[in-house]
Design a protein around this motif. Structure first.
Motif, PDB file in Angstrom:
ATOM      1  N   VAL A  62      -5.452  56.436 -43.760  1.00 37.54           N
ATOM      2  CA  VAL A  62      -4.390  55.596 -44.332  1.00 37.54           C
ATOM      3  C   VAL A  62      -3.036  56.222 -44.032  1.00 37.54           C
ATOM      4  N   GLN A  63      -2.926  57.510 -44.294  1.00 34.68           N
ATOM      5  CA  GLN A  63      -1.657  58.220 -44.104  1.00 34.68           C
ATOM      6  C   GLN A  63      -1.194  58.162 -42.650  1.00 34.68           C
ATOM      7  N   SER A  64      -2.140  58.225 -41.719  1.00 36.11           N
ATOM      8  CA  SER A  64      -1.765  58.204 -40.309  1.00 36.11           C
ATOM      9  C   SER A  64      -1.660  56.776 -39.750  1.00 36.11           C
ATOM     10  N   GLY A  65      -1.968  55.781 -40.582  1.00 31.25           N
ATOM     11  CA  GLY A  65      -1.858  54.391 -40.151  1.00 31.25           C
ATOM     12  C   GLY A  65      -2.987  53.953 -39.232  1.00 31.25           C
ATOM     13  N   ASN A  66      -4.104  54.645 -39.294  1.00 33.91           N
ATOM     14  CA  ASN A  66      -5.222  54.330 -38.403  1.00 33.91           C
ATOM     15  C   ASN A  66      -6.176  53.271 -38.948  1.00 33.91           C
ATOM     16  N   ILE A  67      -6.084  52.968 -40.232  1.00 32.42           N
ATOM     17  CA  ILE A  67      -7.061  52.089 -40.859  1.00 32.42           C
ATOM     18  C   ILE A  67      -6.338  50.952 -41.586  1.00 32.42           C
ATOM     19  N   PRO A  68      -6.872  49.725 -41.544  1.00 34.60           N
ATOM     20  CA  PRO A  68      -6.201  48.629 -42.255  1.00 34.60           C
ATOM     21  C   PRO A  68      -6.389  48.751 -43.771  1.00 34.60           C
ATOM     22  N   TYR A  69      -5.299  48.624 -44.498  1.00 35.42           N
ATOM     23  CA  TYR A  69      -5.368  48.764 -45.962  1.00 35.42           C
ATOM     24  C   TYR A  69      -4.238  47.990 -46.615  1.00 35.42           C
ATOM     25  N   TYR A  70      -4.356  47.857 -47.942  1.00 29.68           N
ATOM     26  CA  TYR A  70      -3.322  47.242 -48.768  1.00 29.68           C
ATOM     27  C   TYR A  70      -3.026  48.208 -49.893  1.00 29.68           C
ATOM     28  N   LYS A  71      -1.796  48.180 -50.359  1.00 34.62           N
ATOM     29  CA  LYS A  71      -1.423  49.051 -51.462  1.00 34.62           C
ATOM     30  C   LYS A  71      -0.695  48.224 -52.505  1.00 34.62           C
ATOM     31  N   LEU A  79     -10.377  45.411 -47.158  1.00 35.39           N
ATOM     32  CA  LEU A  79     -11.262  44.257 -46.997  1.00 35.39           C
ATOM     33  C   LEU A  79     -12.378  44.677 -46.045  1.00 35.39           C
ATOM     34  N   LYS A  80     -13.615  44.439 -46.456  1.00 38.72           N
ATOM     35  CA  LYS A  80     -14.750  44.852 -45.628  1.00 38.72           C
ATOM     36  C   LYS A  80     -14.685  44.247 -44.234  1.00 38.72           C
ATOM     37  N   SER A  81     -14.261  42.985 -44.156  1.00 36.51           N
ATOM     38  CA  SER A  81     -14.196  42.328 -42.839  1.00 36.51           C
ATOM     39  C   SER A  81     -13.207  43.057 -41.923  1.00 36.51           C
ATOM     40  N   GLU A  82     -12.082  43.499 -42.482  1.00 42.12           N
ATOM     41  CA  GLU A  82     -11.089  44.217 -41.678  1.00 42.12           C
ATOM     42  C   GLU A  82     -11.590  45.608 -41.299  1.00 42.12           C
ATOM     43  N   LEU A  83     -12.308  46.245 -42.209  1.00 43.85           N
ATOM     44  CA  LEU A  83     -12.861  47.561 -41.888  1.00 43.85           C
ATOM     45  C   LEU A  83     -13.894  47.441 -40.771  1.00 43.85           C
ATOM     46  N   LEU A  84     -14.706  46.404 -40.827  1.00 43.40           N
ATOM     47  CA  LEU A  84     -15.706  46.184 -39.791  1.00 43.40           C
ATOM     48  C   LEU A  84     -15.039  45.920 -38.442  1.00 43.40           C
ATOM     49  N   GLU A  85     -13.991  45.106 -38.427  1.00 45.76           N
ATOM     50  CA  GLU A  85     -13.255  44.851 -37.183  1.00 45.76           C
ATOM     51  C   GLU A  85     -12.618  46.138 -36.664  1.00 45.76           C
ATOM     52  N   TRP A  86     -12.131  46.965 -37.570  1.00 48.14           N
ATOM     53  CA  TRP A  86     -11.514  48.237 -37.192  1.00 48.14           C
ATOM     54  C   TRP A  86     -12.549  49.129 -36.509  1.00 48.14           C
ATOM     55  N   VAL A  87     -13.757  49.172 -37.075  1.00 52.95           N
ATOM     56  CA  VAL A  87     -14.828  49.966 -36.479  1.00 52.95           C
ATOM     57  C   VAL A  87     -15.183  49.407 -35.103  1.00 52.95           C
ATOM     58  N   LYS A  88     -15.300  48.083 -35.006  1.00 52.36           N
ATOM     59  CA  LYS A  88     -15.647  47.454 -33.738  1.00 52.36           C
ATOM     60  C   LYS A  88     -14.599  47.688 -32.663  1.00 52.36           C
ATOM     61  N   SER A  89     -13.344  47.830 -33.076  1.00 52.03           N
ATOM     62  CA  SER A  89     -12.271  48.026 -32.096  1.00 52.03           C
ATOM     63  C   SER A  89     -12.367  49.380 -31.400  1.00 52.03           C
ATOM     64  N   GLY A  90     -13.153  50.280 -31.964  1.00 55.93           N
ATOM     65  CA  GLY A  90     -13.305  51.603 -31.367  1.00 55.93           C
ATOM     66  C   GLY A  90     -14.535  51.717 -30.490  1.00 55.93           C
ATOM     67  N   LYS A  91     -15.097  50.578 -30.103  1.00 58.28           N
ATOM     68  CA  LYS A  91     -16.322  50.598 -29.300  1.00 58.28           C
ATOM     69  C   LYS A  91     -16.070  51.304 -27.979  1.00 58.28           C
ATOM     70  N   MET A  92     -16.966  52.200 -27.673  1.00 60.53           N
ATOM     71  CA  MET A  92     -16.883  52.922 -26.414  1.00 60.53           C
ATOM     72  C   MET A  92     -17.748  52.193 -25.386  1.00 60.53           C
ATOM     73  N   LYS A  93     -17.277  52.127 -24.167  1.00 63.58           N
ATOM     74  CA  LYS A  93     -18.041  51.462 -23.116  1.00 63.58           C
ATOM     75  C   LYS A  93     -19.217  52.330 -22.697  1.00 63.58           C
ATOM     76  N   THR A  94     -20.328  51.655 -22.417  1.00 62.42           N
ATOM     77  CA  THR A  94     -21.501  52.362 -21.913  1.00 62.42           C
ATOM     78  C   THR A  94     -21.309  52.649 -20.434  1.00 62.42           C
ATOM     79  N   SER A  95     -22.174  53.483 -19.885  1.00 56.25           N
ATOM     80  CA  SER A  95     -22.069  53.779 -18.451  1.00 56.25           C
ATOM     81  C   SER A  95     -22.311  52.516 -17.635  1.00 56.25           C
TER      82      SER A  95
END
Length: 108
Positions: A62-71, A79-95
């Motif tokens: 949160v402090q570094s602005g890496n995760i979606p949040y509300y204050k 929001l779980k949906s936003e957290l899930l999208e955040w996780v998906k955005s970090g998908k690494m490509k396979t070989s």
């Protein structure tokens, strides 16, 4: 109301089905076609559990602005949906993905 006879049962059942379908049609007019259910925000503890990370790590994200949040009112909400999208955005490509990208780039 008298108890229906066996012969009357199919006709009564069809009547009930017709009435139910009528109610269903009337109700559908009140529901927006693309209606999304309201998502309830979660707190830091539930977000931490959902992501499998410590509270401290979530606070750092949160402090570094890496995760979606509300204050609101000094409390953090997610929001779980936003957290899930955040996780998906970090998908690494396979070989295989990288190989296909290379093939596509070379074939141009």
């Amino acid at each position: 109301m008298d108890t229906p006879t066996l012969e009357q049962t199919p006709k009564m059942l069809q009547s009930l089905i017709n009435r139910f379908e009528g109610f269903e049609n009337k109700l559908s007019k009140f529901i927006a076609p693309n209606h999304k259910p309201i998502e309830i925000p979660i707190g830091i503890a539930e977000a931490s559990k959902f992501l499998g990370r410590s509270n401290q790590t979530i606070y750092k994200d949160v402090q570094s602005g890496n995760i979606p949040y509300y204050k609101k009112g000094g409390k953090l909400y997610f929001l779980k949906s936003e957290l899930l999208e955040w996780v998906k955005s970090g998908k690494m490509k396979t070989s295989l993905d990288l190989s296909n990208d290379l093939d596509n780039a070379l074939s141009r």
